[in-house]
Design an enzyme around this catalytic site. Sequence first.
Site: not given
Length: 885
Positions: A554, A557-558, A560-562, A576, A678
Amino acid sequence: MTYYQKCLFLYRLLFCLSFLSLSFSDDATVMSKLFAAISPAPSGWSISKDHCTWTNVECAKSTGSVVSINLDSQSISGEIPSELTQLASLRSLSLRGNFLSGSLPSFANMSDLEELYLDNNKFSSIPSGFLLGVPNLQTFSISENGNLGPWQIPSYLIGSTNLNVFHASNASITGAIPDFFDSFPNLQNLRLSYNNLTGPLPWSIGRSKIQNLWLDNQKQGLSGTIDVISSMTQLSQVWLQGNAFTGPIPDLSKCLNLFDLQLGDNQLTGVVPVSLACHQNLENITLQNNKLQGPMPLFGNKVKATLGDTNSFCKDTPGPCDPQVTALLAIAGGLGYPIRLAQSWKGNNACQNWAYIICHSQGKNVTTVNLGNLRFSGTISPDFSKLTSLRNLYLNDNNLTGPIPEILTTLPHLQVLDVSNNNLSGPIPSFPPAVKISIHGNLFLGKNVSIGSGSPGSGRTANAHNDSPSSGNSNVSSMSGGMFVVVVIVVVMVVLVVLFVFYKWYMKREHKRFGRTKNPEKGTQILKTNEMGTAIKIQVLEKATNFFSEESVLGSGGYGVVYLGKLDDGTKVAVKKMKDGAAPTKGMNEFQAEIAFLSKVRHKNLVAPVGYCINDNEMLLVYEYMPKGTLAHHLFEWRKRGLDPLTWKQRVTIAWDVARGIEYLHSLTHPQSFIHRDIKSSNILLNDDIRAKVADFGLVKKAPDDKSSVETRVAGTFGYLAPEYARTGRVTKKVDVYAFGVVLMEMITGKKAVDETLPDEMCHLVTWFHKIIKKSHNLQKAIDPTLDPDDDEQTFESISKVAELAAHCTTNKYYRRPNMEHVVNVLGPFAHNWRPLRPEEIEEKFGGLDRNISLPLVFDDSSIESLSFTNAQHNGHRLNQSAQF
């Protein structure tokens, strides 16, 4: 050779000659324009002569193209013509030590350019993309151009992988240092002194080959720690003085070539490493105007050392500190040497005015250390065991991670140990019965979190008051062996029966409250709780995500991966997966911190957790799936993704949803509030109804109880960082307000917070937007064209009000920014027909109960009473607006 072949050869020859003549003619035209643009004429230059014969102009012999121009120290003035970049073969341009002014030309796409020297001039601005597409650039030097307008180091420079020298001291650079320096295998010299850089040192610098690092004397000051330089083994010269760096000096023993180390005028704390004082090649070091502690270092005779008199060394002369002082400083080291302790722990006697320390009435031995509720991060140091007279140790309500050191059980006089409300993990040591310990509020303490299935094992538990487990030192020696065995068997059977009955009752109750879902692996039952406590096996997530296939991704980013996952019952979830390769301790700490946070909050406008999984070194969090993606997709990528642009009604409703989520974190999560740190458009997720929820809680911090700030490492996303946070590393709730204001600007304009493809005056959204707001008649031109409010006066009025709110949220003075309660009230009427509930309506509808607090608090009468009282103070008209939905 036939006649035809001869003609073809002659034609090709004529074509090549004409091309060379054209190239030569173009370069001659460019050089003529350069000659006309500067004055006086450089020595050895004449318009009547061939430019290739001009002094310090070099041309290629084969083509006549200009490859090098050197005008160093010619005392010339004027502006560089933009046509200069038409010198397609130019490899070296040196203009140092002159009075050249005006805007620099763009050197974009000059693929042969290797050297660019622009130092010591009076240039006024740098065009956007001026070094884009310059792959062979080796040296770029623009130092001592103080007249330049503010600019940032462009991220596209990563394409110039041959870069060896980057000098830009006193060149008006602003913003954060990009995190891309490990992409330059040949970079050896980085000089960025006397600019306005802010934020921390990027970790990529630690993986670079830089030898000379000059980042000194920034106007506001770089912040954070300097740990990254410890891995820069090629370093020979480091200038970091005149900043706002904190934390200790790292071990630099692997930096064998280091000879010049400038660290003065910062806020460094901790003990000077012994290895630094013994460094074989060190020749020059400055440490003055810091908060350094411990023994005064003793450098060799060949070292020129400047220590100053503002540090906090335990003695005025070299030599060891008092043993209790040494132990306390080691304890501070486990906490990262907080500056709060450095400012108050001075001298060589811990019993003389040391904050948080209480000594025996005779004033010699430390009996109490009270570091509770100070928002410290780090670990519990085993050096507490060296304080042999210690009776009371309070470490509660911090952000401590890791285990409770086993060696603390050897403290002979310990009576109280309070470690509640941290993020500790590991087993609970067996303290003597006389020790009263408090451990509540540590999700992983006493549990095994490293098993492959991701299900935390149960460890030793404390008694009902979270005190020390009773060891039950009953005197059984008088009982006969047989009688003792019978008693033990009976007790065990009774306990088992009671536990079984309780278990059946509990499962029945939970089934009624929450329902059940099948474990697709073995058919067992997993409770759907309203607490972040459901451990999900890795096999379940592998099946749900098709073994984490590329097709299931999906986003990334910093962190990891979703991945998109689909459970056996058809439920879609977002998985996540934390980035591989991160430091195990750091990754686990952040993972535990996020789970600990999610266990305490629930709100309609926060993405809800489903569960978690720990599989060896893999850490995964499972959230509800938000099918419409991120707000950033709908604002900036709607064409590429085939989406319809958001209407203003949708945007302002999204803004209201987000504001309510942040408001909940800031003031409605009793008893502890939080700071997200964030907030940005890519962390705002949308459901099928285009309603918004805030996501990604990896950087969440507990907010202080009062209006003070929390000292922390700067984290977040450039463009959304509040200026005072980027400058000092101290965070308040107002940093979320600032970031939310940036998101409002993005929704109004359709522009990104930072867009380096735009001209300099527009690339930083907040700066540009504030200029627009000051001239209200320009707002119409700034509005996203897809909104088109020309024919709707009411919509334009709404946009104008929200634009004004965005400007207030992003003011430089943090204390002038509104709180989120005010923001929610401003946005509410624009989102839909909404009004705040009156207190009597809340009492009638909900009985005064905040439906969004975590479940443990719901059943705490004292918490309910305090919540009702506290919420009633919200201007007499707002008491948990989130309950209206």
